[in-house]
Design an enzyme around this catalytic site. Structure first.
Site: not given
Lengths: 269, 408
Positions: B100, B122, B390
């Protein structure tokens, strides 16, 4: 010419302004929605917007979002709204519109949505998340079938874009008073009057102001510059109090409020 | 890694100028947001053409994030599967523990370029929230993170980390109290604050240009994996690339640079949840239909009225009823295939990776590990399969303890 077009044409010829209440379909149930539509007609509102509950609304503030949730939790189905509207057709002579997310219209099918709406007695739709760039197909279908497509203009919309939006809209243009979501507000932006005035000079489509309007003072101030004013959260907040025992009472309270707002708008020159 | 990483944010043939990936994507948002989205498109275009932007981002990726992330050969996992050689693209080793951060730094830089002074985001699993809070702390931007109350319960360590990083967490109590409700609430905030606020969307979802922009920022994963594969596999590309898909940002990031390579099979893994019954999974590409959700047109879990269905995944990051429009495009064009992995299969894969390789994967990534192992098992030992790992699993430790009935 749709019933909505006729209504605005008449109001304009008489130099009068429109009051358009918004209510959520199925909150707390569809019978109550139908009763309010009948009441509004008797009170003399110009038209009524009926919000189709949606699970993921983004343009709406907490009051309307909560009403959507209540309606969905009580089992709201779109077809039942259409059936209810059809049942009370003889008793509701004012133009009624749905306000529906494009997610819903797309799922039902663009043509089918228009057909079913018209069969039920709705004369148009407000689609808050359908931008002019994505609206070509739906806008054409609506025009072909004399079904009003009401689009939104906001304080952040550049002026040339406002004109483009006006060109693909009919019925009226929904001028959003503030940058934000629906909900009652005490203060409205000072440049609003100029902005709406400018847009009305550019188009023959009537311009109505919505978002944040709840008080007779708002009506007195904004009435002169617009073709109509839309009142939503202030009514939906009152509906939120309705339950099986006090329905008559809540209807009475909403009727008093709507008549108070109507008196204010009828006093506008 | 000695190969040269392609410098420019990778040019792709989709989306078109309206943000359409084939028929998917576009913009279905209230008019209020149009100007902000247009500004974002304009600023992003300028940034792409500005070498100093890419340089600054590359510098941050290198020194702050720790890129390039390694391509790791999972020897014991490969032995136990008995098929293709399994390699892990170690996004779990990035600063903040997931992919991210690649995107949030890019968007935070854009926020500064646009002259905006506040960031909202969010988050579902919390990784995007932590990555946004981190990027904001790095640049001194105030940050508000919306998070479903249910996800706050599931992801306490990340919630605490965000607070430590100076972000304000706003619990969302509406609807299913998960990611989708947090997205709605963040959109609403943005509607009211759009003049001074940028909304850092964390996945390849939302209105144009977000799906394109987030893919571009995340494509660093695939661009690195490409160079690393050529080095590790004697000049060959991987035969298969596997990644989990919720909104689909890590998958888009690792897939995009391989899309033009027909020999590379791309496999996305959706959350199969408890079963294929409605409400028990989060697999819009498998069970959904094209529709509109959160600003774009893509596969969505919807009922006949267009209402969004409830979905389930034990992994908060995959518990989402929609998916990025480019995945819908890849699915319909046949470029990528999408399969499902159930909660229990992902849980087994978690244990497998923990015990055979000494790596705790995020529950999201465990879905990719589970299906990657299955796919590898059907391939030959002279082939190579890359799984995007990830994120790391520390954040899920408490939830795993709860699911297993163990004391924390």
């Amino acid at each position: 010419m749709s019933l909505l077009d006729e209504t605005f044409a008449k109001l304009r010829s008489e130099g009068r302004k429109a009051l358009l209440p918004f209510i959520t379909a199925g909150d707390p149930d569809l019978d109550f929605t139908g009763d309010l539509l009948k009441d509004f007609g008797k009170a003399g509102v110009a038209a009524c917007e009926v919000g189709v509950p949606y699970s993921d609304p983004v343009a709406d503030g907490p009051v309307i979002q909560a009403s959507y949730q209540r309606a969905l939790e009580s089992g709201f189905r779109l077809q039942q709204l259409f059936e209810m509207r059809k049942r009370i057709a003889a008793k509701v002579t004012i133009p009624t519109l749905t306000m529906a997310s494009y997610a819903i219209i797309y799922r039902v099918g663009l043509e089918r949505y228009i057909e079913q709406s018209q069969e039920a007695g709705f004369c148009g739709a407000i689609v808050p998340d359908l931008l002019v760039e994505e609206a070509a197909e739906f806008s054409k279908l609506c025009a072909d079938r004399d079904f009003n497509l009401i689009q939104l203009v906001t304080p952040t919309t550049p002026r040339e874009r406002q004109v483009r939006i006006a060109e693909s809209s009919s019925g009226f243009l929904y001028f959003v008073s503030v940058t934000g979501i629906t909900g009652e507000r005490n203060e409205l932006p000072p440049q609003l009057i100029d902005n709406v005035g400018w847009l009305r000079e550019q188009t023959d489509v009537p311009v109505c102001i919505g978002f944040g309007i709840s008080q007779p003072e708002h009506v007195a101030k904004l009435g002169p510059v617009a073709d109509g004013l839309i009142v939503g959260s202030a009514i939906v907040r009152r509906i939120a109090q309705a339950n099986a025992e006090n329905r008559g009472e809540v209807r009475g309270e909403i009727d008093r409020y709507v008549r108070e707002m109507l008196a204010a708008i009828n006093a506008v020159k | 890694m000695s190969g040269t990483l392609p410098k420019a944010l990778s040019p792709q043939s989709v989306p078109d100028s309206a943000g359409r990936f084939g028929s998917f994507g576009g913009r279905f948002v209230p008019e209020t947001l149009t100007r902000a989205l247009d500004e974002l498109v304009a600023e992003y275009d300028k940034a792409k053409a500005d070498p100093s932007f890419q340089e600054e981002l590359d510098g941050l990726w290198k020194t702050f994030v720790g890129r390039p992330s390694p391509l790791y050969f999972a020897r014991r996992l490969t032995e136990s599967c008995g098929g293709a050689q399994i390699w892990l693209k170690r996004e779990d080793l990035n600063h903040t523990g997931a992919h991210k951060i690649n995107n949030t730094l890019g968007q935070a830089l854009l926020t500064l370029r646009m002259g905006k002074t506040r960031v909202i985001a969010e988050t579902g699993a919390g990784q995007h929230g932590v990555a946004t809070a981190t990027a904001c702390a790095h640049f001194g931007l105030p940050c508000v993170v919306y998070m479903g109350a249910e996800d706050i319960r599931r992801q306490k360590p990340n919630v605490f980390a965000m607070k430590l990083l100076g972000a304000e967490i706003r619990a969302v109590e509406s609807g299913s109290r998960t990611l989708r409700d947090a997205v709605n609430e963040a959109m609403r905030d943005w509607m009211s604050s759009v003049e001074d606020t940028h909304y850092i969307i964390g996945s390849v979802i939302g209105p144009h240009p977000f799906p394109m922009m987030v893919r571009d920022f995340q494509s660093v994963i695939g661009r690195e994996a490409r160079v690393q594969s050529l080095e590790a596999f004697d000049g060959k590309l991987p035969d298969c690339v596997v990644a989990c898909v919720g909104g689909g940002s890590n998958a888009a990031g690792i897939f995009a640079p391989f899309v033009a390579d027909d020999t590379v099979r791309l496999v996305g893994v959706e959350a199969g949840g408890r079963s294929s019954e409605p409400g028990q999974h989060a697999s819009p590409l498998t069970f959904g239909r094209p529709g509109v959700l959160h600003g774009s047109y893509s596969y969505v879990m919807q009922d006949d009225d267009g209402q969004t269905c409830d979905v389930h995944s034990m992994s908060a990051g995959l518990d989402y009823p929609g998916v990025g429009p480019e995945h819908s495009y890849w699915k319909d064009t046949g470029r990528a295939e999408y399969i499902q992995c159930r909660d229990d299969e992902a849980m087994k894969a978690f244990d497998m990776l923990a015990k055979s390789e000494g790596i705790l994967p995020a529950l999201e990534s465990s879905h990719a590990i589970a299906k990657g192992m299955e796919v590898a098992g059907k391939m030959s030992p002279d082939q190579n399969l890359v799984i995007c790992l990830s994120g790391r699993g520390d954040k899920d430790a408490m939830e795993l303890a709860r699911l297993r009935g163990e004391e924390w």
